[in-house]
Design an enzyme around this catalytic site. Structure first.
Site, PDB file in Angstrom:
ATOM      1  N   HIS A   1       0.920   5.333   1.043  1.00  0.00           N
ATOM      2  CA  HIS A   1       0.330   5.909   2.077  1.00  0.00           C
ATOM      3  C   HIS A   1      -0.018   6.965   1.331  1.00  0.00           C
ATOM      4  O   HIS A   1       1.732   7.445   0.289  1.00  0.00           O
ATOM      5  CB  HIS A   1       0.918   6.639   3.308  1.00  0.00           C
ATOM      6  CG  HIS A   1       1.194   5.044   4.523  1.00  0.00           C
ATOM      7  ND1 HIS A   1      -0.168   5.334   5.253  1.00  0.00           N
ATOM      8  CD2 HIS A   1       1.531   4.019   3.673  1.00  0.00           C
ATOM      9  CE1 HIS A   1       0.348   3.893   6.163  1.00  0.00           C
ATOM     10  NE2 HIS A   1       1.216   3.338   5.471  1.00  0.00           N
TER      11      HIS A   1
ATOM     12  N   HIS B   1       0.863  -1.297  -0.233  1.00  0.00           N
ATOM     13  CA  HIS B   1       0.068   0.210   0.135  1.00  0.00           C
ATOM     14  C   HIS B   1       0.797   1.615  -0.017  1.00  0.00           C
ATOM     15  O   HIS B   1       1.925   1.280   0.574  1.00  0.00           O
ATOM     16  CB  HIS B   1      -0.655  -0.204   1.414  1.00  0.00           C
ATOM     17  CG  HIS B   1      -0.911  -0.089   3.026  1.00  0.00           C
ATOM     18  ND1 HIS B   1      -0.421  -1.449   2.830  1.00  0.00           N
ATOM     19  CD2 HIS B   1      -0.083   0.401   3.851  1.00  0.00           C
ATOM     20  CE1 HIS B   1       0.574  -0.956   4.290  1.00  0.00           C
ATOM     21  NE2 HIS B   1       0.796  -0.140   4.622  1.00  0.00           N
TER      22      HIS B   1
HETATM   23  P1  DGP Z   1       1.191   0.216   7.465  1.00  0.00           P
HETATM   24  O1  DGP Z   1       1.752   0.319   9.082  1.00  0.00           O
HETATM   25  O2  DGP Z   1       2.452   0.939   6.636  1.00  0.00           O
HETATM   26  O3  DGP Z   1       1.355  -1.391   7.159  1.00  0.00           O
HETATM   27  O4  DGP Z   1       0.166   0.774   7.078  1.00  0.00           O
HETATM   28  C1  DGP Z   1      -1.197   0.062   7.496  1.00  0.00           C
HETATM   29  C2  DGP Z   1      -2.472   1.044   8.078  1.00  0.00           C
HETATM   30  O5  DGP Z   1      -3.488   0.646   7.389  1.00  0.00           O
HETATM   31  C3  DGP Z   1      -2.719   1.667   8.907  1.00  0.00           C
HETATM   32  O6  DGP Z   1      -2.341   3.015   8.689  1.00  0.00           O
HETATM   33  C4  DGP Z   1      -4.009   1.192   9.456  1.00  0.00           C
HETATM   34  C5  DGP Z   1      -4.411   0.968   8.028  1.00  0.00           C
HETATM   35  N1  DGP Z   1      -5.243   0.331   8.506  1.00  0.00           N
HETATM   36  C6  DGP Z   1      -5.336  -0.716   9.448  1.00  0.00           C
HETATM   37  N2  DGP Z   1      -6.446  -1.926   9.492  1.00  0.00           N
HETATM   38  C7  DGP Z   1      -7.550  -0.841   9.139  1.00  0.00           C
HETATM   39  C8  DGP Z   1      -8.871  -1.140   8.258  1.00  0.00           C
HETATM   40  O7  DGP Z   1     -10.034  -1.690   8.573  1.00  0.00           O
HETATM   41  N3  DGP Z   1      -9.467   0.131   7.898  1.00  0.00           N
HETATM   42  C9  DGP Z   1      -8.496   1.330   7.233  1.00  0.00           C
HETATM   43  N4  DGP Z   1      -9.428   2.080   6.772  1.00  0.00           N
HETATM   44  N5  DGP Z   1      -7.262   0.969   7.077  1.00  0.00           N
HETATM   45  C10 DGP Z   1      -6.922   0.449   7.924  1.00  0.00           C
END
Ligand code: DGP
Length: 114
Positions: A102, A100
């Site tokens: 950001h 992903h």
């Molecule tokens: P990373 O730490 O780079 O793997 O980022 C993962 C991101 O995913 C973190 O910023 C929070 C987001 N995240 C985790 N679970 C969910 C979810 O269920 N829904 C959404 N919209 N974001 C999520």
């Protein structure tokens, strides 16, 4: 292999605020925003992380970056700028094993990152 949380979001099995999607990628708002605008752009293909991407993902990765810029512009971030971040592995702060990007903006972001 069990589905990642992002695969479940893509499949609409769990709710999220999806703001863009096409045949290759999906963008939705981060559940724990670190900036006034914080969106995640993910490939539909469950590549675990950038270190696991293969040569065959060349087009997908190019598409991801071009769409990140497009989504950022759509969110009004182009004039003041924004940051794109891809965390990889434990030291990189990766918490979801589904590639992903950001998209962060709406405030000045410090450098170096913490
Ligand atoms: P990373 O730490 O780079 O793997 O980022 C993962 C991101 O995913 C973190 O910023 C929070 C987001 N995240 C985790 N679970 C969910 C979810 O269920 N829904 C959404 N919209 N974001 C999520």
């Amino acid at each position: 292999m069990s589905k990642t949380i992002f695969e479940k979001i893509i499949a609409r099995e769990i709710p999220s605020d999806i703001i863009y999607e096409d045949d290759l990628v999906v963008a939705f708002r981060d559940i724990k925003p670190q900036a006034p605008t914080h969106v995640l752009l993910v490939p539909r293909k469950p590549v675990p992380r950038i270190a696991e991407a293969a040569a065959e993902d060349h087009r997908l990765l190019g598409h991801l970056l071009l769409k990140a810029a497009e989504v950022a512009a759509k969110l009004g971030l182009k004039p003041n700028g924004y940051r794109l971040v891809i965390n990889n592995g434990p030291d990189g702060g990766e918490s979801v094993p589904h590639l992903h990007c950001h998209i962060l903006g709406g405030r000045h972001l410090g450098w170096p990152p913490g």
